[in-house]
Design an enzyme around this catalytic site. Structure first.
Site, PDB file in Angstrom:
ATOM      1  CD  GLU A   1      -1.478   0.188   3.592  1.00 24.93           C
ATOM      2  OE1 GLU A   1      -1.363   1.004   4.503  1.00 24.93           O
ATOM      3  OE2 GLU A   1      -2.405  -0.629   3.522  1.00 24.93           O
TER       4      GLU A   1
ATOM      5  CG  HIS B   1      -3.502   1.615   7.141  1.00 21.06           C
ATOM      6  ND1 HIS B   1      -2.433   0.867   6.795  1.00 21.06           N
ATOM      7  CD2 HIS B   1      -3.636   1.452   8.468  1.00 21.06           C
ATOM      8  CE1 HIS B   1      -1.922   0.277   7.857  1.00 21.06           C
ATOM      9  NE2 HIS B   1      -2.644   0.631   8.883  1.00 21.06           N
TER      10      HIS B   1
END
Length: 101
Positions: free
Chosen positions: A50, A73
């Site tokens: 990510e 996140h």
């Protein structure tokens, strides 16, 4: 940890939640599982790689969006986590200014 073998052992209506690390899930196997099990769902706030290239994740490049919940996140965005982070930043700045002055 969550690979093809683990998914095969899961029920066809499984709800899998990952808030740990994207790398613990084999996303290609997960996509195949979700395609073959339309009642299964996956919720996550992490994806493989990510930091460098999250958009290359198979989760973003599949036709299973009705089975996915992907959020940002932001696990570290609690009040407590922010107080710790800001407190540490003040300590580092204070130490730096003492050394410079």
């Amino acid at each position: 940890m969550v690979n093809e073998a683990v998914l095969k052992a899961g029920k066809p209506n499984i709800l899998l939640v990952n808030t740990a690390r994207g790398e613990i899930v084999d996303e290609e196997s997960l996509v195949k599982f979700l395609v073959n099990n339309p009642n299964a769902k996956y919720a996550t706030d992490v994806v493989n790689n990510e930091q460098q290239d999250r958009l290359s994740s198979p989760l973003f490049n599949s036709d299973i969006s009705n089975q996915l919940v992907i959020t940002q996140h932001i696990g570290g965005m609690t009040t407590e986590a922010q107080e710790i982070a800001y407190g540490r930043a003040v300590e580092l700045l204070s130490d730096y200014l003492r050394c410079e002055g």
